[in-house]
Design a protein around this motif. Sequence first.
Motif, PDB file in Angstrom:
ATOM      1  N   LYS A  27      -4.149   5.824   5.822  1.00  0.00           N
ATOM      2  CA  LYS A  27      -2.924   5.504   5.086  1.00  0.00           C
ATOM      3  C   LYS A  27      -1.866   4.924   6.020  1.00  0.00           C
ATOM      4  N   MET A  28      -1.814   5.453   7.248  1.00  0.00           N
ATOM      5  CA  MET A  28      -0.868   4.908   8.235  1.00  0.00           C
ATOM      6  C   MET A  28      -1.192   3.450   8.548  1.00  0.00           C
ATOM      7  N   MET A  29      -2.487   3.120   8.572  1.00  0.00           N
ATOM      8  CA  MET A  29      -2.875   1.728   8.820  1.00  0.00           C
ATOM      9  C   MET A  29      -2.376   0.812   7.703  1.00  0.00           C
ATOM     10  N   LEU A  30      -2.393   1.333   6.473  1.00  0.00           N
ATOM     11  CA  LEU A  30      -1.907   0.538   5.338  1.00  0.00           C
ATOM     12  C   LEU A  30      -0.399   0.334   5.405  1.00  0.00           C
ATOM     13  N   GLU A  31       0.267   1.136   6.209  1.00  0.00           N
ATOM     14  CA  GLU A  31       1.719   1.024   6.343  1.00  0.00           C
ATOM     15  C   GLU A  31       2.123   0.422   7.689  1.00  0.00           C
ATOM     16  N   ASP A  32       1.123   0.016   8.465  1.00  0.00           N
ATOM     17  CA  ASP A  32       1.387  -0.539   9.801  1.00  0.00           C
ATOM     18  C   ASP A  32       2.163  -1.855   9.680  1.00  0.00           C
ATOM     19  N   PRO A  33       3.407  -1.910  10.179  1.00  0.00           N
ATOM     20  CA  PRO A  33       4.221  -3.116  10.019  1.00  0.00           C
ATOM     21  C   PRO A  33       3.602  -4.356  10.679  1.00  0.00           C
ATOM     22  N   GLU A  34       2.870  -4.172  11.777  1.00  0.00           N
ATOM     23  CA  GLU A  34       2.243  -5.317  12.455  1.00  0.00           C
ATOM     24  C   GLU A  34       1.168  -5.945  11.568  1.00  0.00           C
ATOM     25  N   PHE A  35       0.364  -5.091  10.955  1.00  0.00           N
ATOM     26  CA  PHE A  35      -0.705  -5.582  10.070  1.00  0.00           C
ATOM     27  C   PHE A  35      -0.109  -6.246   8.829  1.00  0.00           C
ATOM     28  N   ILE A  36       0.822  -5.556   8.180  1.00  0.00           N
ATOM     29  CA  ILE A  36       1.458  -6.089   6.959  1.00  0.00           C
ATOM     30  C   ILE A  36       2.132  -7.424   7.258  1.00  0.00           C
ATOM     31  N   LYS A  37       2.901  -7.456   8.342  1.00  0.00           N
ATOM     32  CA  LYS A  37       3.627  -8.673   8.723  1.00  0.00           C
ATOM     33  C   LYS A  37       2.643  -9.812   9.015  1.00  0.00           C
ATOM     34  N   GLY A  38       1.546  -9.483   9.690  1.00  0.00           N
ATOM     35  CA  GLY A  38       0.558 -10.503  10.024  1.00  0.00           C
ATOM     36  C   GLY A  38      -0.039 -11.157   8.789  1.00  0.00           C
ATOM     37  N   VAL A  39      -0.373 -10.343   7.787  1.00  0.00           N
ATOM     38  CA  VAL A  39      -0.948 -10.873   6.540  1.00  0.00           C
ATOM     39  C   VAL A  39       0.083 -11.708   5.794  1.00  0.00           C
ATOM     40  N   GLU A  40       1.289 -11.180   5.668  1.00  0.00           N
ATOM     41  CA  GLU A  40       2.327 -11.882   4.901  1.00  0.00           C
ATOM     42  C   GLU A  40       2.695 -13.217   5.552  1.00  0.00           C
ATOM     43  N   GLU A  41       2.762 -13.247   6.870  1.00  0.00           N
ATOM     44  CA  GLU A  41       3.093 -14.502   7.559  1.00  0.00           C
ATOM     45  C   GLU A  41       1.997 -15.539   7.381  1.00  0.00           C
ATOM     46  N   LYS A  42       0.747 -15.086   7.333  1.00  0.00           N
ATOM     47  CA  LYS A  42      -0.361 -16.010   7.107  1.00  0.00           C
ATOM     48  C   LYS A  42      -0.300 -16.598   5.703  1.00  0.00           C
ATOM     49  N   ILE A  43      -0.024 -15.734   4.732  1.00  0.00           N
ATOM     50  CA  ILE A  43       0.060 -16.203   3.339  1.00  0.00           C
ATOM     51  C   ILE A  43       1.175 -17.232   3.188  1.00  0.00           C
ATOM     52  N   LYS A  44       2.352 -16.907   3.733  1.00  0.00           N
ATOM     53  CA  LYS A  44       3.502 -17.805   3.584  1.00  0.00           C
ATOM     54  C   LYS A  44       3.380 -19.049   4.454  1.00  0.00           C
ATOM     55  N   GLY A  45       3.011 -18.829   5.715  1.00  0.00           N
ATOM     56  CA  GLY A  45       2.980 -19.948   6.655  1.00  0.00           C
ATOM     57  C   GLY A  45       1.885 -20.956   6.371  1.00  0.00           C
ATOM     58  N   GLU A  46       0.692 -20.450   5.968  1.00  0.00           N
ATOM     59  CA  GLU A  46      -0.440 -21.351   5.743  1.00  0.00           C
ATOM     60  C   GLU A  46      -0.687 -21.637   4.267  1.00  0.00           C
ATOM     61  N   LYS A  47       0.099 -20.952   3.396  1.00  0.00           N
ATOM     62  CA  LYS A  47      -0.068 -21.091   1.943  1.00  0.00           C
ATOM     63  C   LYS A  47      -1.539 -20.916   1.546  1.00  0.00           C
ATOM     64  N   ILE A  48      -2.061 -19.726   1.909  1.00  0.00           N
ATOM     65  CA  ILE A  48      -3.461 -19.421   1.614  1.00  0.00           C
ATOM     66  C   ILE A  48      -3.549 -18.157   0.767  1.00  0.00           C
ATOM     67  N   ASN A  49      -4.738 -17.947   0.209  1.00  0.00           N
ATOM     68  CA  ASN A  49      -4.949 -16.793  -0.661  1.00  0.00           C
ATOM     69  C   ASN A  49      -4.918 -15.480   0.137  1.00  0.00           C
ATOM     70  N   ALA A  50      -4.575 -14.410  -0.544  1.00  0.00           N
ATOM     71  CA  ALA A  50      -4.391 -13.104   0.099  1.00  0.00           C
ATOM     72  C   ALA A  50      -5.676 -12.613   0.759  1.00  0.00           C
ATOM     73  N   GLU A  51      -6.842 -12.841   0.111  1.00  0.00           N
ATOM     74  CA  GLU A  51      -8.115 -12.369   0.669  1.00  0.00           C
ATOM     75  C   GLU A  51      -8.352 -12.936   2.070  1.00  0.00           C
ATOM     76  N   TRP A  52      -8.160 -14.241   2.201  1.00  0.00           N
ATOM     77  CA  TRP A  52      -8.409 -14.889   3.486  1.00  0.00           C
ATOM     78  C   TRP A  52      -7.427 -14.380   4.557  1.00  0.00           C
ATOM     79  N   ALA A  53      -6.178 -14.189   4.142  1.00  0.00           N
ATOM     80  CA  ALA A  53      -5.160 -13.711   5.081  1.00  0.00           C
ATOM     81  C   ALA A  53      -5.477 -12.299   5.577  1.00  0.00           C
ATOM     82  N   VAL A  54      -5.939 -11.444   4.660  1.00  0.00           N
ATOM     83  CA  VAL A  54      -6.316 -10.071   5.044  1.00  0.00           C
ATOM     84  C   VAL A  54      -7.504 -10.094   5.992  1.00  0.00           C
TER      85      VAL A  54
END
Length: 568
Positions: free
Chosen positions: A74-101
């Motif tokens: 559960k802590m991993m799901l709340e890890d700001p580095e992981f969350i931020k990394g996925v969100e930046e990929k989605i926004k920056g590359e305009k890609i689907n959530a699956e690929w970003a994760v």
Amino acid sequence: MKGLGTSPGVGIGKIFLYKEVKLEIKKNNVDDFNLELERFNKSIEKAKTEIDELYHITKKDVGEKEAEIFLAHKMMLEDPEFIKGVEEKIKGEKINAEWAVEETANAFISLFENIEDEYLKARAADLKDVSSRILRILLNKDSVDLLSIYEKSIIVAEDLTPSDTASMNKEMVVGLVTELGGRTSHTSIIARTLDIPAIAGIENIIDRVNHGDMIIIDGDSGEIILNPTEEELDFYREKLQREERLKEKLKDMVGKETKSKDGHKVELVGNIGTPSDIDKVLEKDGEGVGLFRSEFLYMDNDSLPTEDKQFEAYKEVAMKLQDKPLVIRTLDVGGDKEIPYLNLPKEMNPFLGYRAIRVGLDRPEILKTQLRAIYRASHYGNIKIMFPMISSIDELREAKSIAKEVRESLKEDNIPFSDKVEIGIMVEIPAVAVHAKAFAKEVDFFSIGTNDLIQYTLAVDRGNQNISNLYNQYHPAILRLIKMTIDGGHEEGIWVGMCGEVAGDKKLVPILLGMGLDEFSMSAGSILGARYIIRNTSKEEIKSHIDRVLNLSTATDVENYIDENILK
């Protein structure tokens, strides 16, 4: 076929061949990245809900300590580095959530796997489990339903994640076989806790068997028999029946003294990780607690636990035990136990580094707070203090000096505490075992921590899959160090216990009895079995075998000698 037996007992059933659902992740460009961010955030929330359910199932069916893995998930799901990394990929590359994760998780996993630290490699496995869950939710895919196993089955898999073992039908699963893992893997620990036979280390097992095949596994020897003959089935059914009859006999051990056939009494106690674990120890008629791992108080918090919070936890266990002994180990972190808010340094060799008492002495305010809580709780029961990872008498004296300061401060504050609290150390570093007599002059007791003693003596990382076959409690050098520790303690008039896995090893219990071990501390599930062995063993008879055992050349020689001359 033969592998590494990691949980004892015989399992007979049909193979449930478990292969992970392969998730096909494709990269898609999106116009509305906000929609993908929303999908990602919803998948995180659903994953948290699923993990909460697994935590409660595991806590109820297995134990609180074993359920802690899901708190880490559960802590991993709340890890700001992981969350931020996925969100930046989605926004920056305009890609689907699956690929970003997938991309973000793989980057972290690759980083962990390339670090020469087995603890961090284990975190890579946890992150795979967590990211697979998110991806499965995003793709709307169901996982393989291990809960729906409806007949006596043995799960055969490459590996099993914590999520897998938590969600399997524990009434119908009678054995586990995996390609990966060792004695200290999550799967093996859960198997032993649930009393399910398990074997690990069978290369390409999932490609060598078929779903539905009949299989026999022997968790004692590591033997696997695929599609057995009637004669083989009859032999192992009889062995299984003998095991069941023995389990019935063990029920008769409740209320009996832990005394050898020739009248030598020892103390048989339990290891616990949380206050709730004491119920299992008492249920199995444990005579006290030989190891209370206090780390849970620190691992379950976002900051250092207060003195009062610690006091309440220790007091709760002490009162449930009444006058039975309670040995509390001071904070043992570092190595394989990481607590983020302590900001411990990343090290090349964390098991040999800044950990356990070394942290306590370097940051005495942490140790003082804990010792104050322990001494306060001593007013309510028979508490003893144990310092971990002691390697020198200077360290020990410094720790004892801090304990003296704490007692004096409690007197000044007019806070009641027992003046009979014994202070001891864990013997887990070879240097202490070799120099045991000198250390024994400084303490009230020893407790041998075999898990680390084996690791340090044999230079084998107990979490490293590649060399797990070298981690062996029957190695003559290990037995010699144990004997040296017991003899050194007794020469100076102190009692000697053991709180590592070896204390509950049915082959070594008679040997330890013969060596003169005073206290055996183990998981609750092993207590009645150990009592049965001790009550049916003559200490003096075993004593006559000890020199012969210590002079054998190999671990295999030791096992064979015990099988042929003692256990028979």
